[in-house]
Design a protein around this motif. Sequence first.
Motif, PDB file in Angstrom:
ATOM      1  N   UNK A   1       0.816  -1.219   0.000  1.00 27.39           N
ATOM      2  CA  UNK A   1       0.000   0.000   0.000  1.00 27.39           C
ATOM      3  C   UNK A   1       0.847   1.265   0.000  1.00 27.39           C
ATOM      4  N   UNK A   2       1.968   1.242   0.688  1.00 28.04           N
ATOM      5  CA  UNK A   2       2.802   2.445   0.817  1.00 28.04           C
ATOM      6  C   UNK A   2       3.940   2.516  -0.191  1.00 28.04           C
ATOM      7  N   UNK A   3       4.069   1.511  -1.037  1.00 23.67           N
ATOM      8  CA  UNK A   3       5.172   1.486  -2.001  1.00 23.67           C
ATOM      9  C   UNK A   3       4.888   2.413  -3.179  1.00 23.67           C
ATOM     10  N   UNK A   4       5.951   2.820  -3.827  1.00 23.99           N
ATOM     11  CA  UNK A   4       5.836   3.643  -5.035  1.00 23.99           C
ATOM     12  C   UNK A   4       6.047   2.739  -6.244  1.00 23.99           C
ATOM     13  N   UNK A   5       5.019   2.530  -7.050  1.00 20.66           N
ATOM     14  CA  UNK A   5       5.149   1.610  -8.182  1.00 20.66           C
ATOM     15  C   UNK A   5       6.067   2.141  -9.268  1.00 20.66           C
ATOM     16  N   UNK A   6       6.680   1.258  -9.982  1.00 14.86           N
ATOM     17  CA  UNK A   6       7.463   1.647 -11.160  1.00 14.86           C
ATOM     18  C   UNK A   6       6.491   2.103 -12.256  1.00 14.86           C
ATOM     19  N   UNK A   7       6.975   2.869 -13.211  1.00 11.81           N
ATOM     20  CA  UNK A   7       6.089   3.269 -14.313  1.00 11.81           C
ATOM     21  C   UNK A   7       5.790   2.086 -15.229  1.00 11.81           C
ATOM     22  N   UNK A   8       4.650   2.145 -15.878  1.00 12.90           N
ATOM     23  CA  UNK A   8       4.294   1.116 -16.849  1.00 12.90           C
ATOM     24  C   UNK A   8       3.310   0.104 -16.291  1.00 12.90           C
ATOM     25  N   UNK A   9       2.689  -0.626 -17.189  1.00 12.15           N
ATOM     26  CA  UNK A   9       1.713  -1.637 -16.817  1.00 12.15           C
ATOM     27  C   UNK A   9       2.437  -2.843 -16.198  1.00 12.15           C
ATOM     28  N   UNK A  10       1.865  -3.398 -15.139  1.00 11.80           N
ATOM     29  CA  UNK A  10       2.565  -4.483 -14.454  1.00 11.80           C
ATOM     30  C   UNK A  10       1.642  -5.651 -14.129  1.00 11.80           C
ATOM     31  N   UNK A  11       2.257  -6.794 -13.906  1.00 11.89           N
ATOM     32  CA  UNK A  11       1.572  -8.032 -13.532  1.00 11.89           C
ATOM     33  C   UNK A  11       1.845  -8.305 -12.064  1.00 11.89           C
ATOM     34  N   UNK A  12       0.805  -8.675 -11.322  1.00 11.43           N
ATOM     35  CA  UNK A  12       0.946  -8.976  -9.899  1.00 11.43           C
ATOM     36  C   UNK A  12       0.669 -10.454  -9.647  1.00 11.43           C
ATOM     37  N   UNK A  13       1.542 -11.070  -8.863  1.00 13.46           N
ATOM     38  CA  UNK A  13       1.308 -12.432  -8.348  1.00 13.46           C
ATOM     39  C   UNK A  13       1.467 -12.344  -6.843  1.00 13.46           C
ATOM     40  N   UNK A  14       0.369 -12.582  -6.120  1.00 12.74           N
ATOM     41  CA  UNK A  14       0.385 -12.467  -4.666  1.00 12.74           C
ATOM     42  C   UNK A  14      -0.282 -13.697  -4.068  1.00 12.74           C
ATOM     43  N   UNK A  15       0.328 -14.246  -3.013  1.00 18.04           N
ATOM     44  CA  UNK A  15      -0.212 -15.458  -2.393  1.00 18.04           C
ATOM     45  C   UNK A  15       0.150 -15.502  -0.920  1.00 18.04           C
ATOM     46  N   UNK A  16      -0.649 -16.257  -0.176  1.00 17.12           N
ATOM     47  CA  UNK A  16      -0.391 -16.413   1.252  1.00 17.12           C
ATOM     48  C   UNK A  16      -1.693 -16.390   2.029  1.00 17.12           C
ATOM     49  N   UNK A  17      -1.679 -15.747   3.180  1.00 20.62           N
ATOM     50  CA  UNK A  17      -2.881 -15.648   4.003  1.00 20.62           C
ATOM     51  C   UNK A  17      -4.000 -14.988   3.186  1.00 20.62           C
ATOM     52  N   UNK A  18      -5.201 -15.575   3.252  1.00 22.13           N
ATOM     53  CA  UNK A  18      -6.273 -15.173   2.349  1.00 22.13           C
ATOM     54  C   UNK A  18      -6.645 -13.695   2.468  1.00 22.13           C
ATOM     55  N   UNK A  19      -6.698 -13.175   3.689  1.00 21.21           N
ATOM     56  CA  UNK A  19      -7.039 -11.767   3.865  1.00 21.21           C
ATOM     57  C   UNK A  19      -6.004 -10.844   3.254  1.00 21.21           C
ATOM     58  N   UNK A  20      -4.730 -11.232   3.342  1.00 26.79           N
ATOM     59  CA  UNK A  20      -3.669 -10.426   2.740  1.00 26.79           C
ATOM     60  C   UNK A  20      -3.776 -10.442   1.221  1.00 26.79           C
ATOM     61  N   UNK A  21      -3.970 -11.612   0.635  1.00 28.45           N
ATOM     62  CA  UNK A  21      -4.029 -11.725  -0.823  1.00 28.45           C
ATOM     63  C   UNK A  21      -5.187 -10.922  -1.400  1.00 28.45           C
ATOM     64  N   UNK A  22      -6.367 -11.039  -0.793  1.00 29.34           N
ATOM     65  CA  UNK A  22      -7.507 -10.269  -1.286  1.00 29.34           C
ATOM     66  C   UNK A  22      -7.338  -8.782  -0.993  1.00 29.34           C
ATOM     67  N   UNK A  23      -6.665  -8.455   0.114  1.00 27.43           N
ATOM     68  CA  UNK A  23      -6.426  -7.055   0.444  1.00 27.43           C
ATOM     69  C   UNK A  23      -5.514  -6.375  -0.555  1.00 27.43           C
ATOM     70  N   UNK A  24      -4.469  -7.066  -0.984  1.00 23.08           N
ATOM     71  CA  UNK A  24      -3.558  -6.516  -1.997  1.00 23.08           C
ATOM     72  C   UNK A  24      -4.313  -6.305  -3.299  1.00 23.08           C
ATOM     73  N   UNK A  25      -5.100  -7.287  -3.696  1.00 21.68           N
ATOM     74  CA  UNK A  25      -5.866  -7.150  -4.945  1.00 21.68           C
ATOM     75  C   UNK A  25      -6.834  -5.977  -4.858  1.00 21.68           C
ATOM     76  N   UNK A  26      -7.541  -5.877  -3.749  1.00 22.81           N
ATOM     77  CA  UNK A  26      -8.518  -4.796  -3.579  1.00 22.81           C
ATOM     78  C   UNK A  26      -7.825  -3.434  -3.672  1.00 22.81           C
TER      79      UNK A  26
END
Length: 255
Positions: free
Chosen positions: A203-228
């Motif tokens: 949430x607090x990170x500064x993304x690099x420019x350009x379109x990106x692909x995300x792969x996130x896994x682990x505790x279910x609340x964390x994974x859905x929270x990142x996607x949201x």
Amino acid sequence: MITLEVRGNTRLTPGFSTITLGGPGLEQLKPTGFDQTVRLFFPREGQDRLRMPKLSSEAWMAEILLLPKSRRPWVRNFTIRRARPELGEVDIEFALHGDTPASAWARRAQPGDPAGIFDMGVTYLPPAHAEWQLLAGDESAVPAILAILEHAPASLAAEVFLEVPETADIRADITAPEGVRVRWLARDGADALPGRLVLDAVRTSSPRPGRFYTWVAGEAGMATGVRRHLVRDRGVPKPDIAFFGYWRHGRSSPG
């Protein structure tokens, strides 16, 4: 279905162990690299042998459930950390979560103990249009992400967030392309729920420019929270996000 046996059990850090499995049946496995997932079959404590399903399709689940618990094996999903087809071996890395069935087995497994696997393929499927990648996970996803980085092309650009229970679980010897920045996050007994450090860091990170692909896994609340967060706050297209709830805090998997 591939029946194997334990060939080695190596403690990597306080919170991680590697179980090496081997056997001639691995000739049937087609290593794909990245996050190659398998169903791992292992005996319950006190069972005199491992009873593998006879069926070689997803119908095996009904076959297993028909067995009484006294004969039923444990079945859990894991990522192949490394495969050595020439030696007939694969490594599966375990995050030692308390007294879960898999963690308990990983602590006591010895050479000669039986185990088995059923190949499930991969979930890491970055699209060609991605200019860089965001990879994030708690300890349960660390083996998959490290395997992804180890097999990634030299051109990969990525921001990686890895949460582990303790500072002592941080690896200094990982393999990754030059364009990858890895940030380790250790809870060290903090009150934060597993996955919270990863979610806050993304949430607090500064993304690099350009379109990106995300792969996130682990505790279910964390994974859905990142996607949201990525969809609502950063306008990331949903198809560019792969998210997987490997487990849920406070809830055990059925056996």
